[in-house]
Design a protein around this motif. Structure first.
Motif, PDB file in Angstrom:
ATOM      1  N   TRP A  11       0.818  -1.216   0.000  1.00 19.51           N
ATOM      2  CA  TRP A  11       0.000   0.000   0.000  1.00 19.51           C
ATOM      3  C   TRP A  11       0.851   1.265   0.000  1.00 19.51           C
ATOM      4  O   TRP A  11       0.527   2.234  -0.695  1.00 19.51           O
ATOM      5  CB  TRP A  11      -0.925   0.005   1.223  1.00 19.51           C
ATOM      6  N   HIS A  12       1.928   1.255   0.760  1.00 16.93           N
ATOM      7  CA  HIS A  12       2.760   2.452   0.852  1.00 16.93           C
ATOM      8  C   HIS A  12       3.470   2.742  -0.480  1.00 16.93           C
ATOM      9  O   HIS A  12       3.602   3.915  -0.868  1.00 16.93           O
ATOM     10  CB  HIS A  12       3.792   2.277   1.973  1.00 16.93           C
ATOM     11  N   TYR A  13       3.875   1.707  -1.172  1.00 14.97           N
ATOM     12  CA  TYR A  13       4.575   1.886  -2.451  1.00 14.97           C
ATOM     13  C   TYR A  13       3.676   1.520  -3.629  1.00 14.97           C
ATOM     14  O   TYR A  13       4.146   1.033  -4.653  1.00 14.97           O
ATOM     15  CB  TYR A  13       5.837   1.010  -2.467  1.00 14.97           C
ATOM     16  N   ARG A  14       2.378   1.789  -3.481  1.00 11.39           N
ATOM     17  CA  ARG A  14       1.439   1.397  -4.521  1.00 11.39           C
ATOM     18  C   ARG A  14       1.680   2.122  -5.840  1.00 11.39           C
ATOM     19  O   ARG A  14       1.496   1.557  -6.915  1.00 11.39           O
ATOM     20  CB  ARG A  14       0.000   1.603  -4.050  1.00 11.39           C
ATOM     21  N   LYS A  15       2.099   3.378  -5.763  1.00  9.96           N
ATOM     22  CA  LYS A  15       2.337   4.115  -7.001  1.00  9.96           C
ATOM     23  C   LYS A  15       3.537   3.548  -7.758  1.00  9.96           C
ATOM     24  O   LYS A  15       3.494   3.410  -8.987  1.00  9.96           O
ATOM     25  CB  LYS A  15       2.565   5.587  -6.692  1.00  9.96           C
ATOM     26  N   ASP A  16       4.578   3.227  -7.027  1.00 11.88           N
ATOM     27  CA  ASP A  16       5.743   2.634  -7.677  1.00 11.88           C
ATOM     28  C   ASP A  16       5.417   1.264  -8.259  1.00 11.88           C
ATOM     29  O   ASP A  16       5.870   0.904  -9.356  1.00 11.88           O
ATOM     30  CB  ASP A  16       6.889   2.514  -6.679  1.00 11.88           C
ATOM     31  N   ILE A  17       4.622   0.493  -7.496  1.00 12.47           N
ATOM     32  CA  ILE A  17       4.242  -0.840  -7.987  1.00 12.47           C
ATOM     33  C   ILE A  17       3.367  -0.719  -9.228  1.00 12.47           C
ATOM     34  O   ILE A  17       3.534  -1.451 -10.216  1.00 12.47           O
ATOM     35  CB  ILE A  17       3.525  -1.627  -6.879  1.00 12.47           C
ATOM     36  N   ALA A  18       2.411   0.212  -9.200  1.00  8.01           N
ATOM     37  CA  ALA A  18       1.531   0.389 -10.360  1.00  8.01           C
ATOM     38  C   ALA A  18       2.299   0.900 -11.564  1.00  8.01           C
ATOM     39  O   ALA A  18       2.000   0.525 -12.703  1.00  8.01           O
ATOM     40  CB  ALA A  18       0.399   1.348  -9.999  1.00  8.01           C
ATOM     41  N   ALA A  19       3.299   1.759 -11.332  1.00  6.24           N
ATOM     42  CA  ALA A  19       4.099   2.249 -12.456  1.00  6.24           C
ATOM     43  C   ALA A  19       4.919   1.132 -13.085  1.00  6.24           C
ATOM     44  O   ALA A  19       5.109   1.086 -14.304  1.00  6.24           O
ATOM     45  CB  ALA A  19       5.021   3.378 -11.991  1.00  6.24           C
ATOM     46  N   TYR A  20       5.399   0.204 -12.250  1.00  4.73           N
ATOM     47  CA  TYR A  20       6.187  -0.916 -12.772  1.00  4.73           C
ATOM     48  C   TYR A  20       5.280  -1.995 -13.341  1.00  4.73           C
ATOM     49  O   TYR A  20       5.625  -2.664 -14.322  1.00  4.73           O
ATOM     50  CB  TYR A  20       7.061  -1.482 -11.648  1.00  4.73           C
ATOM     51  N   TRP A  21       4.087  -2.148 -12.758  1.00  3.69           N
ATOM     52  CA  TRP A  21       3.144  -3.191 -13.185  1.00  3.69           C
ATOM     53  C   TRP A  21       1.769  -2.540 -13.316  1.00  3.69           C
ATOM     54  O   TRP A  21       0.967  -2.549 -12.401  1.00  3.69           O
ATOM     55  CB  TRP A  21       3.108  -4.309 -12.149  1.00  3.69           C
ATOM     56  N   PRO A  22       1.461  -1.943 -14.477  1.00  2.00           N
ATOM     57  CA  PRO A  22       0.207  -1.181 -14.644  1.00  2.00           C
ATOM     58  C   PRO A  22      -1.051  -1.989 -14.386  1.00  2.00           C
ATOM     59  O   PRO A  22      -2.090  -1.419 -14.059  1.00  2.00           O
ATOM     60  CB  PRO A  22       0.283  -0.698 -16.100  1.00  2.00           C
ATOM     61  N   ALA A  23      -0.985  -3.306 -14.556  1.00  2.00           N
ATOM     62  CA  ALA A  23      -2.187  -4.126 -14.351  1.00  2.00           C
ATOM     63  C   ALA A  23      -2.689  -4.061 -12.919  1.00  2.00           C
ATOM     64  O   ALA A  23      -3.876  -4.319 -12.660  1.00  2.00           O
ATOM     65  CB  ALA A  23      -1.905  -5.572 -14.747  1.00  2.00           C
ATOM     66  N   THR A  24      -1.842  -3.675 -11.977  1.00  3.75           N
ATOM     67  CA  THR A  24      -2.277  -3.610 -10.581  1.00  3.75           C
ATOM     68  C   THR A  24      -3.133  -2.381 -10.295  1.00  3.75           C
ATOM     69  O   THR A  24      -3.698  -2.283  -9.199  1.00  3.75           O
ATOM     70  CB  THR A  24      -1.055  -3.611  -9.645  1.00  3.75           C
ATOM     71  N   THR A  25      -3.208  -1.451 -11.223  1.00  7.50           N
ATOM     72  CA  THR A  25      -4.029  -0.256 -10.987  1.00  7.50           C
ATOM     73  C   THR A  25      -5.498  -0.624 -10.786  1.00  7.50           C
ATOM     74  O   THR A  25      -6.205   0.049 -10.025  1.00  7.50           O
ATOM     75  CB  THR A  25      -3.890   0.720 -12.150  1.00  7.50           C
TER      76      THR A  25
END
Length: 288
Positions: free
Chosen positions: A154-168
């Motif tokens: 949750w804290h690094y959700r933006k970084d995770i979504a930027a690396y893996w757009p499907a998680t948006t």
């Protein structure tokens, strides 16, 4: 006197007076060996006997015969029927018990004294306590792992979504969607106007840089939709500012002359990759 067989060493007690001075021939009752036995050296001779005693006639050699005297008693020695030192027979190999049947038998109460019962109780209590401690440690580690994973996700959700757009989509189902571009629209609205006698559709609003860095602003796209959310017409435009600083906002106004009469809604978004060179679509006429 005692005579000994020269062949088997068997010993026999005999009467020395029965021997003539020249000796006599005897035979062993045990092995059958015959030999000439001389009389003992201390046997009194004939001339040395007392005068009163009549001279005994000289005995003639007797024919060979077996000695009837019993042999010297010998302490009996009983030979065991089997050898004393017997090589033990190899033990038959026992078939190993299955693994599932292997166990340790609990000693009975008769085999355990008070000290044994106390040791058994202490060992069982210590084993149970160790099991509870290990179980508690396992649960703590599991909870810590799950909590750390959820917090990091949750804290690094933006970084995770930027690396893996499907998680948006996943983050959007839990909370508001993640904005990967770093821009958002605010105060968006539209109004119908008239210029030179022609209807005009004006769309206005603001674009805000919500990121923490300076970013280039992409082109904007406006799509006009009918009552069934079918796109009737679209066009793109650029803002007056090519780049925006963090938290900076820029207003915009875009107009379309003579919009389709069946417009019921509009869609405002940023141009996606591959749509920069896409021409504006001509107005569509609804079918009767």
């Amino acid at each position: 006197m005692i005579i000994t067989c020269p062949a088997c060493s068997a010993r026999y007690p005999v009467d020395a007076a029965s021997f003539a001075p020249s000796g006599r021939k005897v035979r062993c009752a045990k092995c059958g060996h015959s030999w000439h036995q001389a009389p003992p050296t201390d046997l009194p001779r004939k001339g040395e006997e007392p005068a009163a005693a009549p001279a005994a006639p000289e005995p003639q050699p007797e024919p060979e015969h077996e000695i009837i005297s019993a042999p010297e008693p010998v302490v009996p020695f009983e030979v065991p029927a089997t050898p004393i030192f017997k090589k033990p027979a190899p033990a038959e190999a026992e078939a190993p018990a299955p693994e599932d049947d292997i166990g340790f038998a609990e000693p009975g109460e008769s085999q355990l004294g008070n000290g044994g019962k106390l040791r058994t109780f202490v060992n069982r209590a210590a084993s149970s306590r160790r099991g509870r401690v290990l179980s508690a440690i396992g649960w703590v580690l599991l909870i810590a792992f799950v909590g750390t994973t959820l917090f990091g996700g949750w804290h690094y959700r933006k970084d995770i979504a930027a690396y893996w757009p499907a998680t948006t989509k996943i983050y959007g189902a839990v909370d508001k969607p993640i904005n990967l571009r770093g821009f958002e629209f605010r105060e968006v609205g539209y109004e119908r106007q008239t210029e030179n006698g022609l209807p005009v559709l004006a769309v206005k609003g603001q674009v805000v840089n919500i990121s923490d860095e300076r970013r280039a602003v992409p082109r904007l796209r406006v799509g006009l939709l009918d009552a069934k959310q079918h796109e009737l017409y679209h066009w793109t435009f650029a803002l007056s500012e090519a780049e925006l600083d963090p938290k900076q906002a820029v207003p915009f106004v875009t107009r379309l002359s003579s919009p389709p009469v069946d417009v019921r809604d509009l869609e405002l978004r940023f141009v996606q990759k591959g749509e920069e060179s896409e021409p504006a679509s001509p107005p569509t006429t609804p079918k009767p």
